[in-house]
Design a protein around this motif. Sequence first.
Motif, PDB file in Angstrom:
ATOM      1  N   THR A 131       0.823  -1.208   0.000  1.00  0.00           N
ATOM      2  CA  THR A 131       0.000   0.000   0.000  1.00  0.00           C
ATOM      3  C   THR A 131       0.855   1.256   0.000  1.00  0.00           C
ATOM      4  OG1 THR A 131      -0.072   0.167   2.419  1.00  0.00           O
ATOM      5  CG2 THR A 131      -1.778  -1.171   1.360  1.00  0.00           C
ATOM      6  N   VAL A 132       2.124   1.126   0.415  1.00  0.00           N
ATOM      7  CA  VAL A 132       2.993   2.268   0.635  1.00  0.00           C
ATOM      8  C   VAL A 132       4.440   1.817   0.446  1.00  0.00           C
ATOM      9  CG1 VAL A 132       3.192   1.855   3.134  1.00  0.00           C
ATOM     10  CG2 VAL A 132       3.460   4.192   2.254  1.00  0.00           C
ATOM     11  N   GLY A 169       2.241   6.533  -1.362  1.00  0.00           N
ATOM     12  CA  GLY A 169       1.295   6.051  -0.374  1.00  0.00           C
ATOM     13  C   GLY A 169       1.218   6.853   0.896  1.00  0.00           C
ATOM     14  N   CYS A 170       2.054   7.897   1.050  1.00  0.00           N
ATOM     15  CA  CYS A 170       2.009   8.691   2.268  1.00  0.00           C
ATOM     16  C   CYS A 170       2.356  10.152   1.958  1.00  0.00           C
ATOM     17  CB  CYS A 170       2.959   8.131   3.324  1.00  0.00           C
ATOM     18  SG  CYS A 170       2.484   8.593   5.022  1.00  0.00           S
ATOM     19  N   ILE A 179      -4.534  10.549  -3.897  1.00  0.00           N
ATOM     20  CA  ILE A 179      -4.716   9.275  -3.207  1.00  0.00           C
ATOM     21  C   ILE A 179      -5.871   8.484  -3.818  1.00  0.00           C
ATOM     22  CG2 ILE A 179      -6.321   9.985  -1.367  1.00  0.00           C
ATOM     23  CD1 ILE A 179      -4.441   8.351   0.538  1.00  0.00           C
ATOM     24  N   LEU A 182      -4.264   6.766  -6.761  1.00  0.00           N
ATOM     25  CA  LEU A 182      -3.395   5.683  -6.308  1.00  0.00           C
ATOM     26  C   LEU A 182      -4.219   4.487  -5.864  1.00  0.00           C
ATOM     27  CD1 LEU A 182      -0.568   4.609  -5.632  1.00  0.00           C
ATOM     28  CD2 LEU A 182      -0.801   5.695  -3.373  1.00  0.00           C
ATOM     29  N   ARG A 183      -5.276   4.729  -5.111  1.00  0.00           N
ATOM     30  CA  ARG A 183      -6.132   3.613  -4.670  1.00  0.00           C
ATOM     31  C   ARG A 183      -6.801   2.936  -5.856  1.00  0.00           C
ATOM     32  NH1 ARG A 183      -8.648   6.979   0.458  1.00  0.00           N
ATOM     33  NH2 ARG A 183      -7.011   6.405   1.958  1.00  0.00           N
ATOM     34  N   ILE A 186      -4.041   0.715  -7.415  1.00  0.00           N
ATOM     35  CA  ILE A 186      -3.781  -0.480  -6.602  1.00  0.00           C
ATOM     36  C   ILE A 186      -4.982  -1.415  -6.624  1.00  0.00           C
ATOM     37  CG2 ILE A 186      -3.386  -1.292  -4.238  1.00  0.00           C
ATOM     38  CD1 ILE A 186      -1.714   1.232  -3.777  1.00  0.00           C
ATOM     39  N   GLY A 202       0.548  -3.420   4.250  1.00  0.00           N
ATOM     40  CA  GLY A 202       0.723  -2.026   4.608  1.00  0.00           C
ATOM     41  C   GLY A 202       1.599  -1.896   5.839  1.00  0.00           C
ATOM     42  N   GLU A 206       0.376   4.902   7.349  1.00  0.00           N
ATOM     43  CA  GLU A 206       0.447   5.663   6.103  1.00  0.00           C
ATOM     44  C   GLU A 206      -0.886   6.347   5.775  1.00  0.00           C
ATOM     45  OE1 GLU A 206      -0.266   1.296   4.855  1.00  0.00           O
ATOM     46  OE2 GLU A 206       0.789   2.398   6.424  1.00  0.00           O
ATOM     47  N   ASN A 208      -2.353   6.129   2.934  1.00  0.00           N
ATOM     48  CA  ASN A 208      -3.134   5.154   2.167  1.00  0.00           C
ATOM     49  C   ASN A 208      -3.514   3.982   3.071  1.00  0.00           C
ATOM     50  OD1 ASN A 208      -4.385   3.950  -0.049  1.00  0.00           O
ATOM     51  ND2 ASN A 208      -2.497   2.937  -0.713  1.00  0.00           N
ATOM     52  N   LEU A 213      -8.626   1.967   1.609  1.00  0.00           N
ATOM     53  CA  LEU A 213      -8.349   1.415   0.278  1.00  0.00           C
ATOM     54  C   LEU A 213      -9.377   0.352  -0.090  1.00  0.00           C
ATOM     55  CD1 LEU A 213      -6.574   0.752  -2.234  1.00  0.00           C
ATOM     56  CD2 LEU A 213      -5.210  -0.717  -0.746  1.00  0.00           C
TER      57      LEU A 213
END
Length: 508
Positions: A131-132, A169-170, A179, A182-183, A186, A202, A206, A208, A213
């Motif tokens: 996730t990060v 992720g952060c 974000i 990004l989600r 992923i 994860g 973070e 994310n 998510l």
Amino acid sequence: MTPLSRALKLHADDDVAIAREAVAANTTLNEFDGLVVRQDVPAAHKIALREIAVGEAVRRYGQIIGFATAGITRGDHVHTHNLSIGAFDRDYAFSSDLKPVAQPVQPMTFMGIRRPDGRIATRNYVGVVSTVNCSATVSKRVAQHFAAPGALDAFPNVDGVVPITHSFGCCIDHNGEGIQQLRRTIGGYVKHANFAGVLVIGLGCEANQMGALFVAEGVESGPMIVPLVMQELGGTQKTIDAAIEAVNAMLPQANQVVREPVPVSHISVALQCGGSDGYSGITANPALGAAVDLLVHHGGTAILTETPEIYGAEHLLTRRAVSREVGEKIVERIHWWESYADREKGSIDNNPTPGNKAGGLTTILEKSLGAVAKSGSTPLTGVYRYAEPVDTHGLVFMDAPGYDPMGATGQIASGANLVVFTTGRGSCFGAKPAPSIKLATNTRMYERMRDDMDINCGDIMDGDSTVQQKGEEIFQAIVRVASGERSRSEVLGVGDEEFVPWMIGAQM
């Protein structure tokens, strides 16, 4: 083309010819009424066919590729020293070139993998997704454990365990567009049909967050989708141990797959080109376009992307849009990129790259016209944001930057289960979990890099094949690779490092 022609004029309205091979100064080209080449011209570069005044438009493919920055004499080498991008009006003519797609008499099938929910896969991997960036090392260590000799011998139907890691992720807006994108990216990988099972790892603190998510992307945990949080499990080694145990629990079920005949309409191909040259728009890209026409004819999907690399050629797509609404979505994305480049004090013409320019491409307009050739001639049925799930068949467009791994990441997140990548300079590329087929634009590079190249399209330029013949060859290769035949990048094991999400928004 004939074996004796030294240069090629692509369209009756063109102002330049393309050197089929390096042409020395003072060479006479009889095929162009005794034209005398005034400077050494490298292979794939342009030769002026007429006198061109300063500021005058220069055409290749019958389209504008730039404007003369100096007076150009017939026989001159035309490149960055005398040609540059410039503004001009495009006639979008929405849907004016729209042509219906004929239905096949006998729809084709390939040997695909049918998931319990009906999705069709071309490969059967287990994914380890971070996730990060803080959980990237753990994810890689887990995948490395299963890459050891003999680790998967008991599971012959599993293609491997793939790490999906990244550097983000952060330190971004917890609710912002960055974000969310990004989600979405992923989530597209976690739900990808080519993964039989997925671990999502994860750190715990973070931006994310795992729970957010899963909620945002409609992901539900279970035996084949397992979330692990390092801070809750006690750190690095304990998470690695728990992750290995979770993958071991997934493998028996992941191994229980059988390939079966399924319609070719389930194939979704990501169209990519990188390390391009002056031959890309003559050989590999139009040949891939011919393959796309065949794929769409059988109900399949092709995803064109990289918005800066259709810049100056977008009017060729709007004319094939199934509706004005679809065409205007392309135009809106073009305007967004113009504003973005202006805001960042950059230029869309920073692409082509130095390698592209060494290969004969001068402006982004020229590169775009060749790049759009990958899309063939079928209708444009949809336009999508980056990593947005593609929910229609046929030719579609997805917004993305011109960086190949970033574009391919978005295409795979959107559902592409196979990649076809054209290259003139010799890009070495793979993108697990989707198999990648690479097409060489010229024979010289193909022979030099045969370990990386799947198909040589240079024989079109050599006069030994046609675009349509090569398109059929590419289409058949798509069907074979979708059915399980390994591509060159798969044989080499390339594809573990190519997950590159497009990260937008401020880093704070």
